[in-house]
Every structure is written in structure tokens, then in C-alpha cells.
Design an enzyme around this catalytic site. Structure first.
Site, PDB file in Angstrom:
ATOM      1  N   ASP A   1      59.610  49.654  50.424  1.00 60.77           N
ATOM      2  CA  ASP A   1      59.170  48.435  50.749  1.00 60.77           C
ATOM      3  C   ASP A   1      59.747  47.683  49.715  1.00 60.77           C
ATOM      4  O   ASP A   1      60.256  47.764  49.199  1.00 60.77           O
ATOM      5  CB  ASP A   1      57.630  48.018  50.890  1.00 60.77           C
ATOM      6  CG  ASP A   1      56.644  48.257  49.412  1.00 60.77           C
ATOM      7  OD1 ASP A   1      57.878  48.691  48.385  1.00 60.77           O
ATOM      8  OD2 ASP A   1      55.759  48.279  49.611  1.00 60.77           O
TER       9      ASP A   1
ATOM     10  N   ASN B   1      44.106  44.132  49.499  1.00 57.75           N
ATOM     11  CA  ASN B   1      43.598  44.365  50.777  1.00 57.75           C
ATOM     12  C   ASN B   1      44.156  45.153  51.147  1.00 57.75           C
ATOM     13  O   ASN B   1      43.661  46.334  52.630  1.00 57.75           O
ATOM     14  CB  ASN B   1      44.584  43.171  51.438  1.00 57.75           C
ATOM     15  CG  ASN B   1      45.831  43.853  51.567  1.00 57.75           C
ATOM     16  OD1 ASN B   1      46.105  44.103  51.270  1.00 57.75           O
ATOM     17  ND2 ASN B   1      46.220  42.536  51.963  1.00 57.75           N
TER      18      ASN B   1
ATOM     19  N   HIS C   1      46.086  47.587  51.671  1.00 55.30           N
ATOM     20  CA  HIS C   1      47.510  47.621  51.900  1.00 55.30           C
ATOM     21  C   HIS C   1      48.529  48.798  51.642  1.00 55.30           C
ATOM     22  O   HIS C   1      48.196  48.940  50.577  1.00 55.30           O
ATOM     23  CB  HIS C   1      48.907  46.677  52.337  1.00 55.30           C
ATOM     24  CG  HIS C   1      49.140  46.206  50.509  1.00 55.30           C
ATOM     25  ND1 HIS C   1      49.990  44.618  50.444  1.00 55.30           N
ATOM     26  CD2 HIS C   1      49.045  46.521  49.961  1.00 55.30           C
ATOM     27  CE1 HIS C   1      50.004  44.553  49.243  1.00 55.30           C
ATOM     28  NE2 HIS C   1      50.084  46.020  48.900  1.00 55.30           N
TER      29      HIS C   1
ATOM     30  N   GLU D   1      50.274  46.197  56.006  1.00 53.37           N
ATOM     31  CA  GLU D   1      48.883  44.632  55.683  1.00 53.37           C
ATOM     32  C   GLU D   1      48.068  44.975  57.162  1.00 53.37           C
ATOM     33  O   GLU D   1      48.087  46.333  58.467  1.00 53.37           O
ATOM     34  CB  GLU D   1      49.775  43.405  56.167  1.00 53.37           C
ATOM     35  CG  GLU D   1      50.983  42.923  54.964  1.00 53.37           C
ATOM     36  CD  GLU D   1      50.379  42.809  53.746  1.00 53.37           C
ATOM     37  OE1 GLU D   1      49.704  43.464  53.258  1.00 53.37           O
ATOM     38  OE2 GLU D   1      50.238  41.541  52.924  1.00 53.37           O
TER      39      GLU D   1
HETATM   40  C1  F6R Z   1      54.787  48.498  46.339  1.00 61.03           C
HETATM   41  C2  F6R Z   1      54.102  48.760  47.417  1.00 61.03           C
HETATM   42  C3  F6R Z   1      53.290  47.678  47.253  1.00 61.03           C
HETATM   43  C4  F6R Z   1      52.406  47.940  45.769  1.00 61.03           C
HETATM   44  C5  F6R Z   1      50.547  47.212  46.114  1.00 61.03           C
HETATM   45  C6  F6R Z   1      49.568  47.094  44.662  1.00 61.03           C
HETATM   46  O1  F6R Z   1      55.895  49.277  46.672  1.00 61.03           O
HETATM   47  O2  F6R Z   1      54.229  49.425  48.222  1.00 61.03           O
HETATM   48  O3  F6R Z   1      52.101  48.253  48.288  1.00 61.03           O
HETATM   49  O4  F6R Z   1      52.200  49.301  45.672  1.00 61.03           O
HETATM   50  O5  F6R Z   1      50.987  46.299  46.031  1.00 61.03           O
HETATM   51  O6  F6R Z   1      51.007  46.662  43.445  1.00 61.03           O
HETATM   52  P1  F6R Z   1      50.180  47.037  41.882  1.00 61.03           P
HETATM   53  O7  F6R Z   1      50.724  48.048  41.560  1.00 61.03           O
HETATM   54  O8  F6R Z   1      51.087  45.777  41.504  1.00 61.03           O
HETATM   55  O9  F6R Z   1      48.573  46.493  42.005  1.00 61.03           O
END
Ligand code: F6R
Length: 243
Positions: free
Chosen positions: A68, A137, A139, A144
Site C-alpha cells: 500500500d 480500525n 484495516h 478500510e
Molecule cells: C502499512 C500498512 C498498514 C499498517 C497498519 C499498522 O504498510 O499496511 O496497514 O500495517 O496501519 O501500522 P503500525 O504498525 O504503524 O501500527
């Protein structure tokens, strides 16, 4: 789904890195997809240390596809997914640029970016190993709540993701959209690692791993994946005590 709980972030990261190393030992050509974000940083550092000590792993055999990106950001933006992955993974492991397919989230034609990513996975996939984090959330990637699609797509980020995004960037970035692989591509991965650490992830981990499988918690679909390995520290797992 296999759930592993470790004492703390360091131990969790170490075990996850060992898992990845064992996986890479086969020496086969592989397509990998590794999340950015804060959670996997230590795993990637341990991975680098382990690969340096291990002559059996030929990183030239590995191809990577990005999971992403924040629309409007690229490698030059500190905190973008590409910037994170280059810093913590690709540069330390000396992965050649030709073996990495990034989303260009600054491209004029973002739909074409999605198609290119889908074509790359069709040509080189399925993904052999996918490393995921989880958003507050629920995701995974930028899938999302309630916006689930099968393939690469552009998504309007929800308010939780936008608010959390501030931790990655200094100054206001006005980020509203993301580009991400879809859930069919995620579920099509042969093996998945899900990482979560810290008390703030406890509630969503409980909902995602034990609750109902629902589009409102995209990570809950991982309950249906046969080779999904969850690595948690005790704090992230604290909500699971009740099961
Ligand atoms: C990032 C991604 C997101 C993160 C998620 C958790 O490439 O795919 O889904 O893995 O938002 O982020 P952290 O690890 O910063 O809590």
C-alpha cells in the site's frame, strides 16, 4: 490461524524474523509483500542481522510487491510506505530495484497503477509470504472498514487512519486517500504473518481474531486463512485472555 504470544515487542520481533528466515531458507524464487508502519521495524532489523549471518539466503531470488501507499506521497516523503521499506528493509538487505514493484502513488493515472500491480502479481505470484500489521480500525494494507475490494484499488481513508497517520509524518500532509492491494490478493498469499504489539492494539486484535468475520473489521477475514501466523506481544494479546 495460529496465534503466538510473546513477552514483549523485542521477543515477538525476533520470533517473527526467525520465522521469515526459516521460510527463506528454501532458496526458491519467491514473491514477498511486507507491510510498512511501525510494528514490523524490529522484525526487519532482526531479519537483516540474521541474513548477514546466514550464507544460505540469496536475496537475489526474492521479488517484492508493495502492499500500500499514501496517495500523493513517494520515496522522497519521510514516512511514506516506500520510504519506510527502503530504509528498514530494501536498502539494508541490498534488494535490487528491479526486484521491487512499488505503487507510484503520485502517478497521474492511479487506476493504471492498480492494474500494473495486479499484472505484476499475476505474472510473479501468488505472494509466497505476506507480512501484515493491523490498523486500530482493523484495516490490513489500506483495506478500510466497509470498503473491501478484491484487487488493487484506491480508497478513501477513514478518520482513524487519517488521525493515526500523523505519527509517521512531521507537519500536515493532508492525506485523504490510499492505494492498496485488495483482500483477494491478501487472502491469496500462501502464507501470512500478522504482527501486533502494544496495549493500544489489544481491543482490535480481540475483535479481529475472535470476533465475527465482518467487512467492518477487514483483518477478521484472516481467521479463514489456513496459513496465517499471528505474532503478538502480551500487551496486544491482553484482550484474548477471555477466550
Ligand atoms: C502499512 C500498512 C498498514 C499498517 C497498519 C499498522 O504498510 O499496511 O496497514 O500495517 O496501519 O501500522 P503500525 O504498525 O504503524 O501500527
Amino acid at each position: 490461524m495460529e496465534i503466538n504470544i510473546y513477552n514483549d515487542y523485542k521477543q515477538m520481533s525476533n520470533k517473527a524474523a526467525n520465522f521469515i528466515i526459516n521460510f527463506l531458507q528454501s532458496g526458491q524464487e519467491m514473491l514477498l509483500c511486507f507491510a510498512a508502519g511501525d510494528t514490523p521495524i524490529k522484525t526487519y532489523q532482526y531479519l537483516k542481522e540474521a541474513i548477514d549471518k546466514n550464507n544460505n539466503i540469496n536475496t537475489d531470488q526474492l521479488k517484492f510487491v508493495s502492499l500500500d501507499e499514501w496517495i500523493g506521497l513517494n520515496e522522497k516523503d519521510k514516512g511514506s510506505c516506500e520510504n519506510y521499506l527502503n530504509k528498514y528493509l530494501f536498502k539494508p538487505l541490498e534488494i535490487k530495484a528491479q526486484n521491487i514493484h512499488f505503487f507510484d502513488a503520485c502517478a497521474n493515472n492511479l487506476k493504471e497503477e492498480c492494474l500494473q500491480s495486479d499484472r505484476y502479481i499475476s505474472a510473479n505470484g501468488p505472494i509466497d509470504l505476506l507480512v501484515l500489521g493491523i490498523g486500530l480500525n482493523g484495516h490490513i494494507g489500506f483495506n478500510e472498514p466497509g470498503t473491501v475490494k478484491d484487487f488493487s484499488h484506491i480508497v478513501k481513508l477513514d478518520s482513524i487512519t487519517k488521525s493515526v497517520s500523523k505519527k509517521y509524518f512531521s507537519g500536515k500532509r493532508g492525506i485523504n486517500r490510499g492505494i492498496t492491494l485488495g483482500l483477494k490478493q491478501i487472502m491469496g498469499a500462501k502464507n501470512i504473518i500478522l504482527l501486533a504489539s502494544g496495549k493500544k492494539k489489544a481491543e482490535i486484535i480481540y475483535k479481529a481474531l475472535v470476533g465475527q468475520i465482518t467487512k467492518e473489521i477487514p483483518a477478521s477475514i484472516l481467521q479463514e486463512h489456513e496459513n496465517c501466523y499471528v505474532f503478538l506481544d502480551k500487551k496486544a494479546a491482553s484482550g484474548l485472555k477471555t477466550i
